[in-house]
Design an enzyme around this catalytic site. Structure first.
Site, PDB file in Angstrom:
ATOM      1  N   ASP A  49     -95.146 -46.704 -79.978  1.00  0.00           N
ATOM      2  CA  ASP A  49     -95.906 -46.965 -81.199  1.00  0.00           C
ATOM      3  C   ASP A  49     -97.404 -46.892 -80.889  1.00  0.00           C
ATOM      4  O   ASP A  49     -97.868 -47.466 -79.899  1.00  0.00           O
ATOM      5  CB  ASP A  49     -95.568 -48.352 -81.749  1.00  0.00           C
ATOM      6  CG  ASP A  49     -94.148 -48.413 -82.304  1.00  0.00           C
ATOM      7  OD1 ASP A  49     -93.374 -47.458 -82.079  1.00  0.00           O
ATOM      8  OD2 ASP A  49     -93.806 -49.408 -82.963  1.00  0.00           O
ATOM      9  N   ASP A  84     -84.644 -44.503 -86.409  1.00  0.00           N
ATOM     10  CA  ASP A  84     -85.080 -45.230 -85.223  1.00  0.00           C
ATOM     11  C   ASP A  84     -83.917 -45.423 -84.236  1.00  0.00           C
ATOM     12  O   ASP A  84     -82.793 -44.952 -84.476  1.00  0.00           O
ATOM     13  CB  ASP A  84     -85.648 -46.583 -85.678  1.00  0.00           C
ATOM     14  CG  ASP A  84     -86.882 -46.979 -84.885  1.00  0.00           C
ATOM     15  OD1 ASP A  84     -86.890 -46.723 -83.676  1.00  0.00           O
ATOM     16  OD2 ASP A  84     -87.803 -47.543 -85.481  1.00  0.00           O
TER      17      ASP A  84
END
Ligand code: GLA
Length: 393
Positions: A205, A149
């Site tokens: 997301d 990430d």
């Protein structure tokens, strides 16, 4: 004019060399399960072992879903005395090597998560300035996949620079570890992703702020699908655009109809997206299994041509998506954008097929026969018809 041609050739040559340096782990889009949507960061050894067992028992593993990936929240709040990350001892009392062995013994692969900053998105220790140590730790445990990430403080370094560091560190371990770039705030990762990774997220997301239990509708996946458009040519042959996980059977406040969930699965297969499950596979209905284990559609995602499909047409009412397959046929998705059921038509001239075509319906698992000029089908609101079409000479 001449200058432009040379420049293009030079740039193309460079990117080819860079691509060739990164050793992909497999040429097909990865398939598996991730813990983030079902469990958020409340993961523990017991849940993951139960998931691994369920992957086998349900038939998911044998349908191709081989990866069990632990997302954010597996690590202890601090590093150990040698500066290494380790699994939270209360939630993972036997440690990560034990869990990796458990998962491997069931014919599955194990994935893990970290971030390129000092902290992960959920606030656990990230890998900034510990890339080599962490890569070695993961390899030592037998990890097969890293989702990396972009959260946390990183002292002005760019994400590209830091992701490259981790990619090199992983490759230096000598263990084939698949590398996923997750930079949810960027829509540009496809421009360089293939130089250092197997796959990269193409945007945000698919369900945001999940701890607040937002309503999840087909718009969640439709938004992410649109983030892949125009990036098809950057993917293929072991490098994949990732519009984020499947939200078929999403476990909280899921307002999608069954047809909408079939639609996401179909469209993810047509764009050759990684098929990563976002549900609790320990308790799945037969109806969910019928979507996730549709072998004919999985085969489209995993097709040997390894070339992503693309959107051919979009208007107010419908979209047509096409993927060319290795055997010379095409996979087609007709998506009904309307709030009511409708009959949608595919005109063969739009996909360059002029003569007769043979059609198979991949949801009905039925040969529909020979057609000329066009094919029409009744399609549910926000649903799809997915067919395989072969020209007959
Ligand atoms: C980011 C990622 C998600 C998930 C969380 C974990 O939001 O995009 O997929 O990994 O972090 O904190």
């Amino acid at each position: 004019m001449k200058k432009t041609v040379i420049l293009v050739a030079f740039v193309a040559g460079l990117s080819f060399t860079a691509k060739a340096q990164y050793k992909v782990v497999t040429t097909r889009p990865p398939m598996g399960w991730m813990s983030w949507f079902p469990f958020i960061d409340k993961i523990d050894e017991k849940k993951i072992m139960e998931v691994a067992d369920a992957m086998v028992k349900s038939g998911l593993r044998d349908a191709g879903y081989k990866l069990v990936q632990l997302d954010d929240g597996w690590m202890a709040a601090n590093r150990d005395a040698q500066g290494r990350q380790y699994a939270d001892t209360a939630r993972f009392p036997h440690g990560m090597k034990f869990l990796a062995d458990y998962v491997h013994a069931r014919g599955l692969k194990i994935g893990i998560y970290s971030s390129n900053g000092m902290k992960t998105c959920a606030g656990y220790p990230g890998s900034y300035d510990h890339e080599e140590t962490d890569a070695k730790t993961y390899a030592g445990w037998g990890i097969d996949y890293l989702k990396y990430d972009a959260c946390g403080e990183k002292e002005k370094h760019t994400d590209r620079e830091l992701h490259t560091r981790m990619s090199k560190a992983l490759q230096a371990t000598g263990r084939p570890i698949m590398f996923e770039i997750c930079i949810f705030s960027s829509g540009e990762t496809h421009l360089w992703g293939a130089e250092i990774a197997d796959m990269w997220r193409t945007g945000g997301d698919i369900v945001k702020f999940i701890e607040r239990t937002p309503e999840v509708t087909y718009k969640n996946w439709y938004t992410n699908l649109n983030q892949v458009v125009g990036k098809e040519n950057y993917a293929g042959n072991g490098h994949w655009n990732d519009p984020d996980n499947l939200i078929v059977d999403y476990p909280r406040n899921n307002k999608q109809t069954y047809e909408e969930q079939k639609a996401q699965f179909s469209l993810w297969a047509v764009v050759s997206a990684p098929l990563i499950l976002g549900n609790d596979v320990r308790s799945m209905s037969g109806a969910t299994k019928a979507i996730l284990m549709n072998k004919e559609i999985i085969a489209i995602d995993q097709d040997a041509a390894t070339t992503p499909g693309a959107r051919l047409l979009t208007d107010d009412k419908r979209e047509i998506w096409v993927k060319r397959l290795k055997d010379g046929s095409k996979a087609i998705v007709l998506f009904n954008k309307q709030d009511t059921d409708a009959t949608l038509t595919l005109n063969f001239k739009d996909i360059g097929a002029v003569e007769k075509v043979k059609i198979r319906d991949l949801w009905a698992h039925q040969d529909k026969g020979l057609f000329s000029r066009s094919y029409s089908a009744k399609v549910a609101s926000h649903g799809v018809t997915m067919i395989k079409l072969k020209e007959v000479k």
